[in-house]
Design a protein around this motif. Sequence first.
Motif, PDB file in Angstrom:
ATOM      1  N   ALA A 139       0.853  -1.193   0.000  1.00  0.00           N
ATOM      2  CA  ALA A 139       0.000   0.000   0.000  1.00  0.00           C
ATOM      3  C   ALA A 139       0.883   1.235   0.000  1.00  0.00           C
ATOM      4  O   ALA A 139       2.063   1.179   0.354  1.00  0.00           O
ATOM      5  CB  ALA A 139      -0.882  -0.015   1.249  1.00  0.00           C
ATOM      6  N   GLU A 140       0.298   2.363  -0.361  1.00  0.00           N
ATOM      7  CA  GLU A 140       1.075   3.603  -0.293  1.00  0.00           C
ATOM      8  C   GLU A 140       1.495   3.853   1.152  1.00  0.00           C
ATOM      9  O   GLU A 140       0.759   3.512   2.099  1.00  0.00           O
ATOM     10  CB  GLU A 140       0.205   4.753  -0.798  1.00  0.00           C
ATOM     11  N   LEU A 141       2.669   4.386   1.350  1.00  0.00           N
ATOM     12  CA  LEU A 141       3.187   4.593   2.702  1.00  0.00           C
ATOM     13  C   LEU A 141       2.316   5.621   3.447  1.00  0.00           C
ATOM     14  O   LEU A 141       2.083   6.721   2.953  1.00  0.00           O
ATOM     15  CB  LEU A 141       4.644   5.086   2.620  1.00  0.00           C
ATOM     16  N   ALA A 142       1.859   5.238   4.627  1.00  0.00           N
ATOM     17  CA  ALA A 142       1.001   6.135   5.418  1.00  0.00           C
ATOM     18  C   ALA A 142       1.852   6.992   6.346  1.00  0.00           C
ATOM     19  O   ALA A 142       3.010   6.676   6.621  1.00  0.00           O
ATOM     20  CB  ALA A 142       0.009   5.312   6.234  1.00  0.00           C
TER      21      ALA A 142
ATOM     22  N   VAL B  53       7.384   3.637   7.856  1.00  0.00           N
ATOM     23  CA  VAL B  53       8.629   3.611   7.091  1.00  0.00           C
ATOM     24  C   VAL B  53       8.649   2.357   6.226  1.00  0.00           C
ATOM     25  O   VAL B  53       7.977   1.367   6.524  1.00  0.00           O
ATOM     26  CB  VAL B  53       9.893   3.629   7.991  1.00  0.00           C
ATOM     27  N   ARG B  54       9.433   2.438   5.131  1.00  0.00           N
ATOM     28  CA  ARG B  54       9.605   1.291   4.243  1.00  0.00           C
ATOM     29  C   ARG B  54      11.086   0.915   4.293  1.00  0.00           C
ATOM     30  O   ARG B  54      11.953   1.786   4.172  1.00  0.00           O
ATOM     31  CB  ARG B  54       9.176   1.675   2.820  1.00  0.00           C
ATOM     32  N   VAL B  55      11.327  -0.379   4.523  1.00  0.00           N
ATOM     33  CA  VAL B  55      12.699  -0.840   4.755  1.00  0.00           C
ATOM     34  C   VAL B  55      13.053  -1.938   3.756  1.00  0.00           C
ATOM     35  O   VAL B  55      12.277  -2.880   3.553  1.00  0.00           O
ATOM     36  CB  VAL B  55      12.844  -1.405   6.199  1.00  0.00           C
ATOM     37  N   ARG B  56      14.235  -1.791   3.112  1.00  0.00           N
ATOM     38  CA  ARG B  56      14.750  -2.887   2.293  1.00  0.00           C
ATOM     39  C   ARG B  56      15.608  -3.762   3.200  1.00  0.00           C
ATOM     40  O   ARG B  56      16.664  -3.351   3.685  1.00  0.00           O
ATOM     41  CB  ARG B  56      15.591  -2.366   1.125  1.00  0.00           C
ATOM     42  N   ASN B  57      15.131  -4.986   3.460  1.00  0.00           N
ATOM     43  CA  ASN B  57      15.853  -5.853   4.381  1.00  0.00           C
ATOM     44  C   ASN B  57      17.159  -6.361   3.764  1.00  0.00           C
ATOM     45  O   ASN B  57      17.196  -6.742   2.592  1.00  0.00           O
ATOM     46  CB  ASN B  57      14.985  -7.051   4.778  1.00  0.00           C
ATOM     47  N   ALA B  58      18.206  -6.373   4.571  1.00  0.00           N
ATOM     48  CA  ALA B  58      19.506  -6.876   4.136  1.00  0.00           C
ATOM     49  C   ALA B  58      19.828  -8.211   4.797  1.00  0.00           C
ATOM     50  O   ALA B  58      20.504  -9.059   4.214  1.00  0.00           O
ATOM     51  CB  ALA B  58      20.591  -5.859   4.478  1.00  0.00           C
TER      52      ALA B  58
ATOM     53  N   ARG C 216       7.872   8.256   6.246  1.00  0.00           N
ATOM     54  CA  ARG C 216       6.907   9.311   6.556  1.00  0.00           C
ATOM     55  C   ARG C 216       6.838   9.499   8.065  1.00  0.00           C
ATOM     56  O   ARG C 216       5.785   9.705   8.646  1.00  0.00           O
ATOM     57  CB  ARG C 216       5.528   8.978   5.970  1.00  0.00           C
ATOM     58  N   ASP C 217       8.018   9.390   8.695  1.00  0.00           N
ATOM     59  CA  ASP C 217       8.126   9.641  10.130  1.00  0.00           C
ATOM     60  C   ASP C 217       9.412  10.419  10.358  1.00  0.00           C
ATOM     61  O   ASP C 217      10.468  10.078   9.808  1.00  0.00           O
ATOM     62  CB  ASP C 217       8.163   8.315  10.901  1.00  0.00           C
ATOM     63  N   SER C 218       9.320  11.458  11.177  1.00  0.00           N
ATOM     64  CA  SER C 218      10.459  12.365  11.348  1.00  0.00           C
ATOM     65  C   SER C 218      11.660  11.679  12.010  1.00  0.00           C
ATOM     66  O   SER C 218      12.779  12.159  11.924  1.00  0.00           O
ATOM     67  CB  SER C 218      10.023  13.572  12.193  1.00  0.00           C
ATOM     68  N   ARG C 219      11.425  10.559  12.647  1.00  0.00           N
ATOM     69  CA  ARG C 219      12.543   9.901  13.341  1.00  0.00           C
ATOM     70  C   ARG C 219      13.470   9.150  12.396  1.00  0.00           C
ATOM     71  O   ARG C 219      14.575   8.769  12.778  1.00  0.00           O
ATOM     72  CB  ARG C 219      11.993   8.922  14.395  1.00  0.00           C
ATOM     73  N   PHE C 220      13.012   8.876  11.180  1.00  0.00           N
ATOM     74  CA  PHE C 220      13.834   8.085  10.262  1.00  0.00           C
ATOM     75  C   PHE C 220      13.981   8.777   8.912  1.00  0.00           C
ATOM     76  O   PHE C 220      13.024   9.362   8.397  1.00  0.00           O
ATOM     77  CB  PHE C 220      13.220   6.690  10.066  1.00  0.00           C
ATOM     78  N   ALA C 221      15.195   8.676   8.360  1.00  0.00           N
ATOM     79  CA  ALA C 221      15.467   9.248   7.039  1.00  0.00           C
ATOM     80  C   ALA C 221      15.928   8.129   6.108  1.00  0.00           C
ATOM     81  O   ALA C 221      16.407   7.078   6.567  1.00  0.00           O
ATOM     82  CB  ALA C 221      16.556  10.310   7.145  1.00  0.00           C
TER      83      ALA C 221
ATOM     84  N   ALA D 271       9.895  -4.454   3.882  1.00  0.00           N
ATOM     85  CA  ALA D 271       8.976  -4.397   5.029  1.00  0.00           C
ATOM     86  C   ALA D 271       8.423  -2.985   5.160  1.00  0.00           C
ATOM     87  O   ALA D 271       9.160  -2.009   5.023  1.00  0.00           O
ATOM     88  CB  ALA D 271       9.711  -4.776   6.306  1.00  0.00           C
ATOM     89  N   GLN D 272       7.147  -2.915   5.396  1.00  0.00           N
ATOM     90  CA  GLN D 272       6.514  -1.612   5.598  1.00  0.00           C
ATOM     91  C   GLN D 272       5.888  -1.636   6.980  1.00  0.00           C
ATOM     92  O   GLN D 272       5.032  -2.483   7.276  1.00  0.00           O
ATOM     93  CB  GLN D 272       5.461  -1.393   4.513  1.00  0.00           C
ATOM     94  N   LEU D 273       6.328  -0.724   7.841  1.00  0.00           N
ATOM     95  CA  LEU D 273       5.953  -0.819   9.254  1.00  0.00           C
ATOM     96  C   LEU D 273       5.703   0.553   9.850  1.00  0.00           C
ATOM     97  O   LEU D 273       6.213   1.558   9.341  1.00  0.00           O
ATOM     98  CB  LEU D 273       7.109  -1.430  10.061  1.00  0.00           C
ATOM     99  N   SER D 274       4.978   0.560  10.964  1.00  0.00           N
ATOM    100  CA  SER D 274       4.900   1.766  11.766  1.00  0.00           C
ATOM    101  C   SER D 274       6.296   2.076  12.289  1.00  0.00           C
ATOM    102  O   SER D 274       7.035   1.173  12.716  1.00  0.00           O
ATOM    103  CB  SER D 274       3.944   1.532  12.943  1.00  0.00           C
ATOM    104  N   ALA D 275       6.656   3.332  12.294  1.00  0.00           N
ATOM    105  CA  ALA D 275       7.983   3.731  12.780  1.00  0.00           C
ATOM    106  C   ALA D 275       8.171   3.365  14.254  1.00  0.00           C
ATOM    107  O   ALA D 275       9.286   3.201  14.731  1.00  0.00           O
ATOM    108  CB  ALA D 275       8.182   5.228  12.579  1.00  0.00           C
ATOM    109  N   ASP D 276       7.062   3.205  14.968  1.00  0.00           N
ATOM    110  CA  ASP D 276       7.156   2.809  16.374  1.00  0.00           C
ATOM    111  C   ASP D 276       7.750   1.408  16.537  1.00  0.00           C
ATOM    112  O   ASP D 276       8.231   1.050  17.601  1.00  0.00           O
ATOM    113  CB  ASP D 276       5.761   2.808  17.021  1.00  0.00           C
ATOM    114  N   GLN D 277       7.660   0.615  15.477  1.00  0.00           N
ATOM    115  CA  GLN D 277       8.139  -0.767  15.560  1.00  0.00           C
ATOM    116  C   GLN D 277       9.553  -0.933  15.001  1.00  0.00           C
ATOM    117  O   GLN D 277      10.019  -2.043  14.780  1.00  0.00           O
ATOM    118  CB  GLN D 277       7.179  -1.682  14.791  1.00  0.00           C
ATOM    119  N   VAL D 278      10.192   0.200  14.745  1.00  0.00           N
ATOM    120  CA  VAL D 278      11.508   0.175  14.103  1.00  0.00           C
ATOM    121  C   VAL D 278      12.495   0.889  15.014  1.00  0.00           C
ATOM    122  O   VAL D 278      12.158   1.882  15.646  1.00  0.00           O
ATOM    123  CB  VAL D 278      11.411   0.901  12.731  1.00  0.00           C
ATOM    124  N   GLU D 279      13.726   0.348  15.132  1.00  0.00           N
ATOM    125  CA  GLU D 279      14.724   1.071  15.916  1.00  0.00           C
ATOM    126  C   GLU D 279      16.006   1.227  15.114  1.00  0.00           C
ATOM    127  O   GLU D 279      16.389   0.333  14.348  1.00  0.00           O
ATOM    128  CB  GLU D 279      15.002   0.367  17.251  1.00  0.00           C
TER     129      GLU D 279
END
Lengths: 332, 332
Positions: A29-32, A36-41, A81-86, A101-109
Amino acid sequence: MQTRYFTITDYPTGTPERELFKLREEALAELAEGEVRVRNAWLSVDPYMRGRMSGVKTYIDPFELNAPLQGAAVGEVIESRDSRFAVGDKVRHMGGWRDIAQLSADQVEALPSIEVPDQAYLGVLGMPGMTAWTGLNIIAEMKEGDNVLVSAASGAVGSLAVQLAKAKGGTVVGIAGSQEKLDWLEARGVKAVSYKGKNAEQLTAELHDACPDGFDVYYENVGGDCLVAALNNLRVGARIAVCGMISRYNDTQPVEGPANLAMILVRRARMQGFIVFEHWDNYARFLEEVGPLVAKGEIEYEETVEEGLEQTPDAFLKLFTGANKGKMLVRL
Amino acid sequence: MQTRYFTITDYPTGTPERELFKLREEALAELAEGEVRVRNAWLSVDPYMRGRMSGVKTYIDPFELNAPLQGAAVGEVIESRDSRFAVGDKVRHMGGWRDIAQLSADQVEALPSIEVPDQAYLGVLGMPGMTAWTGLNIIAEMKEGDNVLVSAASGAVGSLAVQLAKAKGGTVVGIAGSQEKLDWLEARGVKAVSYKGKNAEQLTAELHDACPDGFDVYYENVGGDCLVAALNNLRVGARIAVCGMISRYNDTQPVEGPANLAMILVRRARMQGFIVFEHWDNYARFLEEVGPLVAKGEIEYEETVEEGLEQTPDAFLKLFTGANKGKMLVRL
């Protein structure tokens, strides 16, 4: 943008078959806002995931059928689309078993800034390392000079547990299978005992030979005969940290428990189960203590790496045949 | 002066036979400096004594063959060569299984001055009571509102454990056998569950019915199916105090352990063995807390009394057939 992920369509009985795991592809889905959208390594596969495939709630919810499986992963932010991540930030999260992976920024560190390879945050400085540290220090309350026994001692958790225990100065004994694993342990000053081809009685005798005074701490990963033999070799006041019973994960029916459980009474011992996720408050303390040791190479760790998303189920299944040494990872 | 005492001439296998116990009589040596001579009035028989008949050191030395057996007793000083004791003093000591005990004054303690019958210091205010209190408060760290399960709940230890647990306000469930024992429990506000004729699965279901939220504390006296059923009914973070496994004392070969021991992990539970003698430092605290409740009748206790020294072995053997209600005593 497309994401490819693994799912299961049924809860398996016994050891899962490779066919259980289905690779699917779908459009994201479009990023809300706040996502954040993450390319897993790097993807992590861990024994506890078997428990999430059982369809019953144990200490963690079962995987949802037909939805992407979950697990720890490390990757790079490709859209935010969260100020904590670039874009470009290295992050860790639980959206594994997939490429994007597309996740709420709250679930990402964000990954900490210690000089270690990124994938170390899935192993020695991630959940397995934290599990070893928590079991020894928080649950078993390991003290200087304690004699420590670790089962599955060359695995992702056990291999760190023996090194952390060794640093406390007592006798450390590790149980493992193959000669290569035993050699790895011996090279680190750990007395290595093989469980291969031995019953509980023989294992009891070998543990006694390795540490005649008995153990103050037993780091329990395995269950079965290792537990029986360990119970027979406890010192008075011993503490057992139970972080998993990998030999039982694929059992389809109840198996005998340890016939010598009364040793808990005889040796006034304590046995305690724990789930590392419930002790995550201590993660900063763990990182401060263990991170520098890893960066300096004072704590060694091994990795077994499979290549490509398609290999994730195989990597997972190898955990139960003892094919991995150290942390089992998938590199995308 | 003569003393009559029981001894054993061999270590039994399985349930001891009455013939194992030999009554002997011999002349006492002249009282030495620092010794006292006590005429025993009450003898205690306790399940743990079976462990001392096994010939192997467990948590306590085995009984010496052909020497007087030992156990708690209450009596009156009839001769003293120690300034701490005078003729007529009421005392407690471990020189049981005999009529006249001659001991170092260091091994003898004056009875406290709480208004209770002397023999209460062998039961509700003695080792069994202290065992119940220690298991709940020190080992299981019972808190207000905890749901508590007690096995062997009408025995000397269990009957106090349920009452102490009840005072904390949570749901208290007791496992017992006969209808009379179940009635006794129900009359004290304890939910009573019978183990008679039930396998582990049925017992699991009945415990669930009695306390659907599960147990925070399990006071383990028994082992076997009760333990299996209890493990199935633990709440997250539960604590199990293991003070004995009476169903196992007479086993001649290892029996299956609980097949569901992994519940320790699933429920992040803690299981800890203890021996009350190692916690005796807390006796004054126990006596201060529980003594007044017993004196006021707020804590009830039962006794099963056999008459005469000759009955001591029979009283002991009855412990394993569930024939006693509350503390089993011998009155001389």
